[in-house]
Enzyme design. Structure first.
Site, PDB file in Angstrom:
ATOM      1  N   LYS A  13       0.834  -1.216   0.000  1.00 22.92           N
ATOM      2  CA  LYS A  13       0.000   0.000   0.000  1.00 22.92           C
ATOM      3  C   LYS A  13       0.860   1.254   0.000  1.00 22.92           C
ATOM      4  O   LYS A  13       0.584   2.203  -0.726  1.00 22.92           O
ATOM      5  CB  LYS A  13      -0.926   0.031   1.232  1.00 22.92           C
ATOM      6  CG  LYS A  13      -1.911  -1.106   1.323  1.00 22.92           C
ATOM      7  CD  LYS A  13      -2.871  -0.913   2.485  1.00 22.92           C
ATOM      8  CE  LYS A  13      -2.228  -0.988   3.847  1.00 22.92           C
ATOM      9  NZ  LYS A  13      -1.779  -2.326   4.249  1.00 22.92           N
ATOM     10  N   ARG A 160      11.455  -3.114  10.493  1.00 21.82           N
ATOM     11  CA  ARG A 160      10.472  -2.439  11.338  1.00 21.82           C
ATOM     12  C   ARG A 160      10.226  -3.250  12.607  1.00 21.82           C
ATOM     13  O   ARG A 160      10.215  -4.469  12.567  1.00 21.82           O
ATOM     14  CB  ARG A 160       9.156  -2.272  10.573  1.00 21.82           C
ATOM     15  CG  ARG A 160       9.042  -0.939   9.853  1.00 21.82           C
ATOM     16  CD  ARG A 160       7.864  -0.875   8.930  1.00 21.82           C
ATOM     17  NE  ARG A 160       6.592  -1.311   9.493  1.00 21.82           N
ATOM     18  CZ  ARG A 160       5.425  -1.197   8.846  1.00 21.82           C
ATOM     19  NH1 ARG A 160       5.383  -0.657   7.652  1.00 21.82           N
ATOM     20  NH2 ARG A 160       4.319  -1.621   9.394  1.00 21.82           N
TER      21      ARG A 160
HETATM   22  P1  ADP Z   1       0.968  -2.343   7.557  1.00 21.31           P
HETATM   23  O1  ADP Z   1      -0.144  -1.980   6.638  1.00 21.31           O
HETATM   24  O2  ADP Z   1       2.176  -2.877   6.856  1.00 21.31           O
HETATM   25  O3  ADP Z   1       0.533  -3.235   8.692  1.00 21.31           O
HETATM   26  P2  ADP Z   1       1.102   0.416   8.535  1.00 21.31           P
HETATM   27  O4  ADP Z   1       2.376   1.166   8.387  1.00 21.31           O
HETATM   28  O5  ADP Z   1      -0.063   0.850   7.730  1.00 21.31           O
HETATM   29  O6  ADP Z   1       1.530  -1.087   8.265  1.00 21.31           O
HETATM   30  O7  ADP Z   1       0.651   0.394  10.071  1.00 21.31           O
HETATM   31  C1  ADP Z   1       1.516  -0.044  11.094  1.00 21.31           C
HETATM   32  C2  ADP Z   1       0.767  -0.103  12.421  1.00 21.31           C
HETATM   33  O8  ADP Z   1       0.301   1.219  12.782  1.00 21.31           O
HETATM   34  C3  ADP Z   1      -0.486  -0.978  12.471  1.00 21.31           C
HETATM   35  O9  ADP Z   1      -0.208  -2.350  12.685  1.00 21.31           O
HETATM   36  C4  ADP Z   1      -1.239  -0.334  13.652  1.00 21.31           C
HETATM   37  O10 ADP Z   1      -0.690  -0.729  14.886  1.00 21.31           O
HETATM   38  C5  ADP Z   1      -0.950   1.141  13.473  1.00 21.31           C
HETATM   39  N1  ADP Z   1      -1.986   1.809  12.647  1.00 21.31           N
HETATM   40  C6  ADP Z   1      -1.815   2.343  11.408  1.00 21.31           C
HETATM   41  N2  ADP Z   1      -2.978   2.845  10.945  1.00 21.31           N
HETATM   42  C7  ADP Z   1      -3.905   2.604  11.906  1.00 21.31           C
HETATM   43  C8  ADP Z   1      -5.300   2.854  12.026  1.00 21.31           C
HETATM   44  N3  ADP Z   1      -5.997   3.444  11.042  1.00 21.31           N
HETATM   45  N4  ADP Z   1      -5.938   2.460  13.165  1.00 21.31           N
HETATM   46  C9  ADP Z   1      -5.267   1.859  14.155  1.00 21.31           C
HETATM   47  N5  ADP Z   1      -3.960   1.582  14.110  1.00 21.31           N
HETATM   48  C10 ADP Z   1      -3.271   1.942  13.011  1.00 21.31           C
END
Ligand code: ADP
Length: 214
Positions: A13, A160
């Site tokens: 994404k 990460r």
């Molecule tokens: P990925 O899609 O690879 O899991 P992201 O970088 O989008 O990674 O998100 C990493 C972490 O940040 C998630 O696992 C969560 O803990 C937190 N996070 C991100 N966006 C949200 C959201 N909209 N609501 C709750 N937690 C979020």
């Protein structure tokens, strides 16, 4: 244009949002990136968020929704924006609808990138991120197998903290139980476009771009 880039963790994404943002010159809002920056800068949001992120859990809605509202409230251009990582459950989806309504806007398209769990796990376990410029690379596909130094900016390539086998299992569980229902919400509005994520990033990007040019 207000677009959501949707899909399981590790599906690409962030990569696709960045490519699209560059090609269409529209803003990319990544909740994961905002949170990681907050953790790096040790802000109150960052301190509260890190334990959830490292466990692969969602951060409580009240923290996330305010953060997203702050990110979009100052957007004056009509170009719109790309949301990456939000909404991630039904409550956030309803909050987003309400937020956008106050600007007389709505989500125009949801790009759903599809990939099997096996491939997702492989990708996440091989992911390395530059701690300076944020560039994402992969030990199997990138040219950087033998080096921990980012070839773009010289920063350090790191794994990460939530890219561990245990956190990934939990992130997938959370995705299927809490995030996937978001797709049904948008399918009911016939704005979901499914994209095969099991290809090179440029091919995927070309397909996504074609949707925007329609
Ligand atoms: P990925 O899609 O690879 O899991 P992201 O970088 O989008 O990674 O998100 C990493 C972490 O940040 C998630 O696992 C969560 O803990 C937190 N996070 C991100 N966006 C949200 C959201 N909209 N609501 C709750 N937690 C979020």
């Amino acid at each position: 244009m207000i677009a959501i880039i949707f899909g399981p963790p590790g599906v690409g994404k962030g990569t696709q949002s960045a490519l699209l943002s560059e090609k269409l010159n529209i803003l990319h809002i990544s909740t994961g990136d905002i949170l990681r920056k907050a953790i790096q800068n040790k802000t109150e949001l960052g301190i509260k968020s890190s334990k959830y992120i490292n466990a692969g859990e969602l951060i409580p809605d009240e923290l996330i929704t305010g953060m997203v509202f702050d990110a979009i409230k100052n957007i004056s251009s009509d170009n719109g924006f790309i949301l990456d990582g939000y909404p991630r459950n039904i409550a956030q989806t309803e909050d987003l609808d309400k937020m956008l309504l106050t600007f007389s806007k709505k989500v125009d398209v949801v790009i759903n990138i599809v990939l099997s769990d096996d491939e997702i796990i492989k990708r996440i376990l091989g992911r390395r991120v530059c701690d300076l410029c944020g560039r994402v690379t992969h030990v199997d596909y990138g040219a950087q197998m033998d080096s921990d130094v980012c070839e773009v900016c010289g920063g350090e390539l790191k794994t990460r903290t939530d890219d561990t086998a245990e956190a990934i299992r939990n992130r997938l569980k959370v995705y299927y139980s809490q995030t996937l229902p978001v797709l049904d919400h948008y399918r009911a509005r016939s704005i979901v476009m499914d994209i095969d994520g099991n290809r090179g990033k440029e091919n995927i990007s070309a397909d996504i771009l074609a949707i925007f040019k329609e």
